[in-house]
Design a protein around this motif. Structure first.
Motif, mmCIF file in Angstrom:
data_model
loop_
_atom_site.group_PDB
_atom_site.id
_atom_site.type_symbol
_atom_site.label_atom_id
_atom_site.label_comp_id
_atom_site.label_asym_id
_atom_site.label_seq_id
_atom_site.Cartn_x
_atom_site.Cartn_y
_atom_site.Cartn_z
ATOM 1 N N GLY A 198 -7.311 -0.051 -8.385
ATOM 2 C CA GLY A 198 -5.880 0.142 -8.167
ATOM 3 C C GLY A 198 -5.525 1.289 -7.251
ATOM 4 O O GLY A 198 -4.342 1.519 -6.977
ATOM 5 N N VAL A 199 -6.528 2.022 -6.754
ATOM 6 C CA VAL A 199 -6.240 3.169 -5.885
ATOM 7 C C VAL A 199 -5.699 2.676 -4.540
ATOM 8 O O VAL A 199 -6.251 1.766 -3.922
ATOM 9 C CB VAL A 199 -7.513 4.009 -5.651
ATOM 10 C CG1 VAL A 199 -7.230 5.156 -4.676
ATOM 11 C CG2 VAL A 199 -8.034 4.547 -6.975
ATOM 12 N N THR A 240 0.813 -1.221 0.000
ATOM 13 C CA THR A 240 0.000 0.000 0.000
ATOM 14 C C THR A 240 0.841 1.263 0.000
ATOM 15 O O THR A 240 1.960 1.303 0.504
ATOM 16 C CB THR A 240 -0.928 0.028 1.228
ATOM 17 O OG1 THR A 240 -0.149 -0.125 2.425
ATOM 18 C CG2 THR A 240 -1.961 -1.073 1.151
ATOM 19 N N GLU A 241 0.253 2.303 -0.565
ATOM 20 C CA GLU A 241 0.858 3.626 -0.526
ATOM 21 C C GLU A 241 0.672 4.221 0.870
ATOM 22 O O GLU A 241 -0.429 4.227 1.413
ATOM 23 C CB GLU A 241 0.207 4.546 -1.574
ATOM 24 C CG GLU A 241 0.358 4.081 -3.006
ATOM 25 C CD GLU A 241 1.774 4.292 -3.540
ATOM 26 O OE1 GLU A 241 2.617 4.842 -2.793
ATOM 27 O OE2 GLU A 241 2.024 3.892 -4.691
ATOM 28 N N TYR A 291 1.454 -3.983 -7.179
ATOM 29 C CA TYR A 291 0.332 -4.694 -6.566
ATOM 30 C C TYR A 291 -1.025 -4.285 -7.137
ATOM 31 O O TYR A 291 -2.048 -4.866 -6.793
ATOM 32 C CB TYR A 291 0.325 -4.468 -5.053
ATOM 33 C CG TYR A 291 1.461 -5.137 -4.329
ATOM 34 C CD1 TYR A 291 1.354 -6.448 -3.858
ATOM 35 C CD2 TYR A 291 2.652 -4.468 -4.110
ATOM 36 C CE1 TYR A 291 2.399 -7.062 -3.186
ATOM 37 C CE2 TYR A 291 3.712 -5.078 -3.435
ATOM 38 C CZ TYR A 291 3.569 -6.376 -2.985
ATOM 39 O OH TYR A 291 4.606 -6.989 -2.315
ATOM 40 N N LYS A 292 -1.047 -3.287 -7.990
ATOM 41 C CA LYS A 292 -2.314 -2.724 -8.458
ATOM 42 C C LYS A 292 -3.207 -3.746 -9.153
ATOM 43 O O LYS A 292 -4.430 -3.739 -9.000
ATOM 44 C CB LYS A 292 -2.061 -1.551 -9.415
ATOM 45 C CG LYS A 292 -1.627 -0.269 -8.738
ATOM 46 C CD LYS A 292 -1.449 0.846 -9.753
ATOM 47 C CE LYS A 292 -0.926 2.125 -9.113
ATOM 48 N NZ LYS A 292 -1.891 2.731 -8.207
ATOM 49 N N SER A 313 -12.176 3.857 -1.051
ATOM 50 C CA SER A 313 -13.476 3.195 -1.119
ATOM 51 C C SER A 313 -13.318 1.776 -1.659
ATOM 52 O O SER A 313 -12.299 1.436 -2.264
ATOM 53 C CB SER A 313 -14.428 3.980 -2.021
ATOM 54 O OG SER A 313 -13.996 3.894 -3.379
ATOM 55 N N ILE A 314 -14.349 0.971 -1.440
ATOM 56 C CA ILE A 314 -14.323 -0.384 -1.990
ATOM 57 C C ILE A 314 -14.149 -0.330 -3.503
ATOM 58 O O ILE A 314 -13.318 -1.034 -4.082
ATOM 59 C CB ILE A 314 -15.625 -1.143 -1.662
ATOM 60 C CG1 ILE A 314 -15.812 -1.279 -0.156
ATOM 61 C CG2 ILE A 314 -15.606 -2.531 -2.306
ATOM 62 C CD1 ILE A 314 -17.156 -1.855 0.227
ATOM 63 N N GLU A 315 -14.942 0.528 -4.146
ATOM 64 C CA GLU A 315 -14.910 0.607 -5.605
ATOM 65 C C GLU A 315 -13.519 1.001 -6.105
ATOM 66 O O GLU A 315 -12.995 0.401 -7.051
ATOM 67 C CB GLU A 315 -15.951 1.620 -6.094
ATOM 68 C CG GLU A 315 -17.394 1.224 -5.856
ATOM 69 C CD GLU A 315 -17.851 1.452 -4.410
ATOM 70 O OE1 GLU A 315 -17.088 2.081 -3.633
ATOM 71 O OE2 GLU A 315 -18.950 0.992 -4.062
#
Length: 335
Positions: free
Chosen positions: A229-230, A211-212, A236-237, A222-224
């Motif tokens: 890739g956020v 994670t960043e 890992y995206k 958010s889940i979405e």
């Protein structure tokens, strides 16, 4: 070792449920928690059509809620689908005697797959083999992560202090695991999954590796967006998804479990429960570490993280894992 048969040319579907955690009173037919749990499970089974249901712990609250455990088993039996549980820290909170009583109850249910195993390893360390013809295409390890394992350390005044920690798999359990893997390889099985309640310490390593830093705060993604890739580092995206909304409550010491899994080279998927509002899935050093999506509102929840987690097995083992979300907004009071 239990054996379930996979149909040639047809995927075998495993549905994982985690942390239903209803008390005795919440099993009343008019209680909103009961309605949400049963509706969610009905919808999951309709959508997923599982061949096996695994339950990654915290079914209820240990001593004082025995009827809740019976009610859960009655519900699972009503579907006629094989199901297999491991215990969570709340199932374990009142000690081995209570867990033993619940285990004895569950083993009376025809569709429940459960073995106590060696008592020195806990209660409920066993393997489910999925066979296509004579070949075992997937093995599912069900293992007890116990409850607490406090750490005793010397403070700066050379006085021993006790620090609270969740437990994990013990060295003896890891030796048992290695022996089972050896036997499975000898039988031609080259793929397995591991179902536990308390996440392995490796979940912490994976999260910080993947994670960043600026997007690690709870609810910052958010889940979405997590599926787009956020929040994930570039490498890992494409392989990670899901959210982290609370701390990773693994043991506070490095249990070395993921390193053993890497060394054995057999287990490619791990599903844990325990944190009700985490459901990230990270491919870390060749092993997918996943938080199962919680079912129902028991104890605490986020209603948008309601459902289950699905693994699809083909002739080569697990080919796909995803979360299945069930909308229960119509059942939530005071919406």
């Amino acid at each position: 070792m239990f054996t379930l048969n996979k149909t040639y040319g047809k995927d075998f579907v495993i549905l994982n449920l985690t942390d239903p955690q209803l008390s005795n009173g919440e099993w009343a037919a008019d209680h909103v928690a009961y309605k949400i749990l049963t509706y969610t499970l009905d919808e999951l089974i309709k959508k997923v059509q599982p061949d096996l249901i695994t339950v990654s712990g915290d079914i209820s609250w240990g001593e004082g809620h025995f009827e809740a455990y019976k009610n859960f088993a009655d519900l699972m039996q009503s579907y006629g689908i094989p199901w297999a549980p491991v215990w969570g820290n709340h199932d374990n909170e009142d000690g081995a005697t209570v867990v033993e009583e619940i285990a004895d109850l569950y083993m009376k249910y025809p569709t429940c797959l459960y073995e106590k195993g060696d008592p020195a390893l806990g209660n409920g360390n066993y393997v489910i083999a999925i066979k296509e013809g004579e070949k075992i295409v997937e093995a599912v390890f069900m293992m007890d992560t116990h409850a607490n394992n406090d750490i005793c350390l010397f403070d700066r005044n050379c006085v021993i202090q006790k620090y609270g920690s969740y437990a994990s798999l013990t060295p003896a359990q890891l030796e048992w695991y290695k022996e089972q893997v050896k036997d499975l390889k000898a039988l031609g099985c080259n793929d397995s999954s591991l179902i536990v309640h308390i996440p392995l310490y490796g979940y912490r390593k994976a999260f910080y590796a993947a994670t960043e830093e600026e997007l690690r705060a709870p609810k910052s993604v958010s889940i979405e967006d997590s599926y787009k890739g956020v929040g994930w580092k570039d490498e890992y995206k494409k392989t990670s998804f899901g959210v982290n909304r609370e701390g990773i409550a693994s043991s506070n010491y490095d249990d070395g479990v993921v390193e053993v899994l890497e060394e054995c080279g057999h287990t490619k998927h791990v599903i844990a429960g325990h944190e009700h509002v985490n459901n990230f899935s990270i491919l870390y050093n060749g092993i997918r570490l996943t938080y199962g999506t919680k079912i129902g509102m028991g104890c605490y929840w986020d209603s948008d993280l309601n459902g289950g987690t699905v693994m699809t097995v083909d002739e080569n083992g697990v080919k796909e894992l995803h979360h299945e979300y069930i909308d229960v907004s119509h059942l939530i009071e005071n919406k």
